[in-house]
Scaffold this motif. Structure first.
Motif, PDB file in Angstrom:
ATOM      1  N   VAL A   1     -14.443  -4.357  22.955  1.00 59.01           N
ATOM      2  CA  VAL A   1     -14.175  -3.279  23.918  1.00 59.01           C
ATOM      3  C   VAL A   1     -13.970  -3.873  25.303  1.00 59.01           C
ATOM      4  CG1 VAL A   1     -15.052  -1.173  24.978  1.00 59.01           C
ATOM      5  CG2 VAL A   1     -15.527  -1.648  22.562  1.00 59.01           C
ATOM      6  N   ALA A   2     -14.900  -4.723  25.738  1.00 56.36           N
ATOM      7  CA  ALA A   2     -14.804  -5.322  27.074  1.00 56.36           C
ATOM      8  C   ALA A   2     -13.512  -6.124  27.217  1.00 56.36           C
ATOM      9  CB  ALA A   2     -16.013  -6.210  27.335  1.00 56.36           C
ATOM     10  N   GLU A   3     -13.136  -6.847  26.182  1.00 55.99           N
ATOM     11  CA  GLU A   3     -11.922  -7.659  26.266  1.00 55.99           C
ATOM     12  C   GLU A   3     -10.668  -6.802  26.288  1.00 55.99           C
ATOM     13  OE1 GLU A   3     -12.333 -10.351  22.986  1.00 55.99           O
ATOM     14  OE2 GLU A   3     -13.630 -11.735  24.119  1.00 55.99           O
ATOM     15  N   THR A   4     -10.699  -5.664  25.604  1.00 60.80           N
ATOM     16  CA  THR A   4      -9.537  -4.769  25.592  1.00 60.80           C
ATOM     17  C   THR A   4      -9.402  -4.014  26.912  1.00 60.80           C
ATOM     18  OG1 THR A   4      -9.730  -4.474  23.197  1.00 60.80           O
ATOM     19  CG2 THR A   4      -8.456  -2.817  24.408  1.00 60.80           C
ATOM     20  N   VAL A   5     -10.508  -3.512  27.436  1.00 58.76           N
ATOM     21  CA  VAL A   5     -10.467  -2.721  28.672  1.00 58.76           C
ATOM     22  C   VAL A   5     -10.121  -3.608  29.871  1.00 58.76           C
ATOM     23  CG1 VAL A   5     -11.812  -1.261  30.228  1.00 58.76           C
ATOM     24  CG2 VAL A   5     -12.070  -1.024  27.756  1.00 58.76           C
ATOM     25  N   GLY A   6     -10.655  -4.822  29.909  1.00 61.65           N
ATOM     26  CA  GLY A   6     -10.344  -5.731  31.005  1.00 61.65           C
ATOM     27  C   GLY A   6     -11.238  -5.532  32.213  1.00 61.65           C
ATOM     28  N   PRO A   7     -10.810  -5.994  33.386  1.00 59.54           N
ATOM     29  CA  PRO A   7     -11.677  -5.984  34.571  1.00 59.54           C
ATOM     30  C   PRO A   7     -11.809  -4.601  35.203  1.00 59.54           C
ATOM     31  CG  PRO A   7      -9.523  -6.868  35.125  1.00 59.54           C
ATOM     32  CD  PRO A   7      -9.525  -6.679  33.633  1.00 59.54           C
ATOM     33  N   PHE A   8     -12.840  -4.479  36.041  1.00 60.39           N
ATOM     34  CA  PHE A   8     -13.004  -3.296  36.869  1.00 60.39           C
ATOM     35  C   PHE A   8     -11.912  -3.263  37.932  1.00 60.39           C
ATOM     36  CE2 PHE A   8     -17.157  -3.838  35.011  1.00 60.39           C
ATOM     37  CZ  PHE A   8     -17.639  -2.548  34.861  1.00 60.39           C
TER      38      PHE A   8
END
Length: 247
Positions: free
Chosen positions: A156-163
């Motif tokens: 999930v974190a890798e797909t969504v990317g940075p803030f």
């Protein structure tokens, strides 16, 4: 499941002991704390140095604010899942990471209840955020998870990317919206209070900050959900929070 916890801080000597104590007290063994310090000039780094270092990564350098620091943490963590524990917040009890790990065995995202407290000594609750499953139209209805309780699998974190650094107080809202609505990852509710959050954070310390957060959240919905200049969630989202003071 190894869970990484991101803690960003700057001159947090007054509160960070409570945060660190609550992390190291967790009975879930597979855990990592990633501390991103913005170049503290008080005793913050000295306090951090008194805790076990084998479960901790520390980066201390100037940053451009909380979300810039969180992006650094997203590049550093090594766990199978990740979430955020602010440097003036605490895990509610020793079982939190174990409950999060259990939730992530069945879903991509887990979130839970949040208590707003005046301080971490008395733990007097002034507001209770009770998590609920995503309704049919999700963020469009004013629903959102409590970000300090929001933990995700690495994919999930890798797909969504940075803030998004252009958002100053609602980038966490935008990040969760992208995870749930844009990319469609499934979520589950832990059904337990996960975090005690001190009142007075960047998006909650004044009426002005509440207004700014809601306007930035609207901007996120306009960008990703095609909302108009005014949408239902602009009214429903603040209204949902009123009942938190009555619980």
């Amino acid at each position: 499941m190894k869970i990484s916890v991101l803690t960003v801080c700057r001159n947090s000597a007054a509160t960070i002991r409570h945060t660190l104590d609550s992390f190291f007290a967790q009975d879930h063994a597979a855990k990592e704390l990633v501390i991103v310090d913005g170049g503290s000039s008080d005793e913050t780094l000295a306090i951090i140095a008194t805790y076990p270092q084998d479960r901790t990564q520390l980066l201390s350098e100037p940053d451009s604010g909380m979300y810039d620091a969180l992006n650094k943490g997203l590049r550093l963590y090594t766990g199978e899942a990740v979430g955020v524990l602010n440097s003036d917040d605490c895990f509610h009890d020793r079982s939190v990471l174990a409950r999060i790990s259990a939730g992530l065995e069945e879903a991509d995202i887990v979130h839970g209840h949040l208590d707003f407290v005046e301080d971490h000594q008395a733990r007097r609750v002034v507001r209770r955020w009770r998590a609920a499953p995503r309704p049919a139209r999700g963020f469009r209805t004013g629903w959102m998870p409590a970000h300090p309780t929001f933990y995700v699998r690495r994919k999930v974190a890798e797909t969504v990317g940075p803030f998004d650094l252009s958002l100053k107080v609602a980038s966490d809202y935008d990040w969760m919206l992208r995870a749930v609505e844009l990319h469609g990852f499934n979520s589950t509710v832990a059904g337990h209070t996960l975090v005690d959050m001190m009142i007075g954070g960047a998006s909650t310390h004044s009426l002005r900050s509440h207004v700014r957060h809601n306007l930035e959240a609207l901007r996120s919905r306009r960008q990703w959900l095609g909302a108009g200049p005014v949408d239902y969630a602009l009214i429903a989202k603040p209204m949902r929070k009123i009942r938190q003071f009555l619980l």
